[in-house]
Write an enzyme that holds these catalytic residues in place. Structure first.
Site, mmCIF file in Angstrom:
data_model
loop_
_atom_site.group_PDB
_atom_site.id
_atom_site.type_symbol
_atom_site.label_atom_id
_atom_site.label_comp_id
_atom_site.label_asym_id
_atom_site.label_seq_id
_atom_site.Cartn_x
_atom_site.Cartn_y
_atom_site.Cartn_z
ATOM 1 N N ASP A 67 0.858 -1.184 0.000
ATOM 2 C CA ASP A 67 0.000 0.000 0.000
ATOM 3 C C ASP A 67 0.895 1.235 0.000
ATOM 4 O OD1 ASP A 67 -2.617 1.294 0.139
ATOM 5 O OD2 ASP A 67 -1.982 1.960 2.125
ATOM 6 N N GLU A 96 0.823 5.765 0.442
ATOM 7 C CA GLU A 96 0.128 7.020 0.705
ATOM 8 C C GLU A 96 0.810 8.091 -0.143
ATOM 9 O OE1 GLU A 96 -2.594 7.002 2.241
ATOM 10 O OE2 GLU A 96 -2.461 5.091 3.303
ATOM 11 N N GLU A 140 -6.409 17.831 1.787
ATOM 12 C CA GLU A 140 -7.381 16.736 1.697
ATOM 13 C C GLU A 140 -6.701 15.388 1.918
ATOM 14 O OE1 GLU A 140 -6.999 19.148 -0.435
ATOM 15 O OE2 GLU A 140 -8.931 20.122 -0.802
ATOM 16 N N HIS A 149 -4.697 10.485 5.600
ATOM 17 C CA HIS A 149 -3.633 9.660 6.189
ATOM 18 C C HIS A 149 -2.921 10.299 7.378
ATOM 19 C CE1 HIS A 149 -1.091 12.303 3.809
ATOM 20 N NE2 HIS A 149 -1.461 11.749 2.670
ATOM 21 N N HIS A 155 -5.708 6.120 7.461
ATOM 22 C CA HIS A 155 -4.998 5.252 6.527
ATOM 23 C C HIS A 155 -3.504 5.312 6.816
ATOM 24 C CE1 HIS A 155 -8.310 4.361 3.656
ATOM 25 N NE2 HIS A 155 -8.786 5.477 4.158
ATOM 26 N N ASP A 178 -2.412 -0.803 6.625
ATOM 27 C CA ASP A 178 -3.359 -1.222 5.588
ATOM 28 C C ASP A 178 -2.870 -2.472 4.858
ATOM 29 O OD1 ASP A 178 -4.965 0.846 6.302
ATOM 30 O OD2 ASP A 178 -4.848 1.942 4.412
#
Length: 235
Positions: free
Chosen positions: A7, A9, A52, A57, A154, A159
């Site tokens: 995963d 970010e 945003e 995260h 997140h 994750d």
């Protein structure tokens, strides 16, 4: 098979607008079992993270200021995923960013992630298994009774660990799990909640039979055989 559940970010949602990867989290599975090997790094994106994205995260520009650049971690990252099958939820998003980073750094040497490893998209898999239903990671955790109560925001490594459990449950297998507690599934029925045991847990204590217990065991088998029965213990 060696699989890497991955995963990322990012600073925003579109690499074509110059957005960059700021966190990578990976867990390794071999033969559908978690090995305990992970890869986790925060990256200075050399640009601002959109507000945003921070709300999703929680990774701030201040936190990333002293982190390494992608060029500094690329070699170790590529070595970790090289030759494996990547397991990613909504793979086009993460792969799009990875391809963008590779092209920026390596030019014609590596243009796409597919030149390094295979990719399995668990979102596409979930849509085939559960058509017409919500198939984001939170919904899948609820559906399969996987505890993600510690997931307030997140995070790439967390994750990835959760997705590993989801993937194994979706495809009919398990990893090192501890069943405890109850939780309601999508249909309202009670399902077991799965809580992962830590990788560094102590081995289970082995309790061996005493000499007296072994003698009683043999006596019982003798009686079974005497009465004309068959004993697998004697084969």
């Amino acid at each position: 098979m060696r699989q890497i559940v991955l995963d990322t970010e990012t600073t925003g949602i579109d690499p074509k607008q110059g957005h960059r990867i700021i966190e990578i989290g990976c867990v390794e599975m071999i033969g559908r079992k978690l090995t305990g090997r992970t890869y986790h790094v925060y990256i200075n994106p050399e640009r601002l993270v959109e507000q945003e994205a921070i709300e999703v995260h929680g990774i701030t520009n201040e936190y990333l200021a002293d982190k390494p650049l992608f060029s500094h971690i690329a070699k170790d990252f590529i070595e970790f995923i090289d030759g494996a099958e990547l397991v990613i939820h909504n793979a086009p998003f993460d792969i799009g960013f990875m391809d963008h980073e590779f092209r920026r750094l390596l030019g014609n040497q590596i243009k796409e992630t597919s030149q390094i490893c295979a990719v399995l998209d668990t979102l596409d898999l979930a849509r085939k298994i559960h058509p017409g239903q919500k198939n984001n990671l939170d919904a899948l955790c609820k559906r399969y009774g996987i505890d993600n109560s510690h997931r307030e925001k997140h995070g790439a490594l967390l994750d990835s660990e959760i997705l590993a459990d989801v993937y194994l449950m979706m495809t009919g297998g398990q990893t090192d799990l501890n069943l405890s507690g109850k939780s309601s599934g999508d249909s309202g029925s009670q399902v077991e909640v799965i809580r992962r045991l830590p990788f560094d847990r102590k081995p289970l204590k082995v309790v061996k039979a005493t000499a007296d217990e072994l003698e009683q065991h043999e006596s019982r088998i003798d009686l079974v055989v005497k009465e004309g029965g068959a004993s697998l213990w004697r084969h």
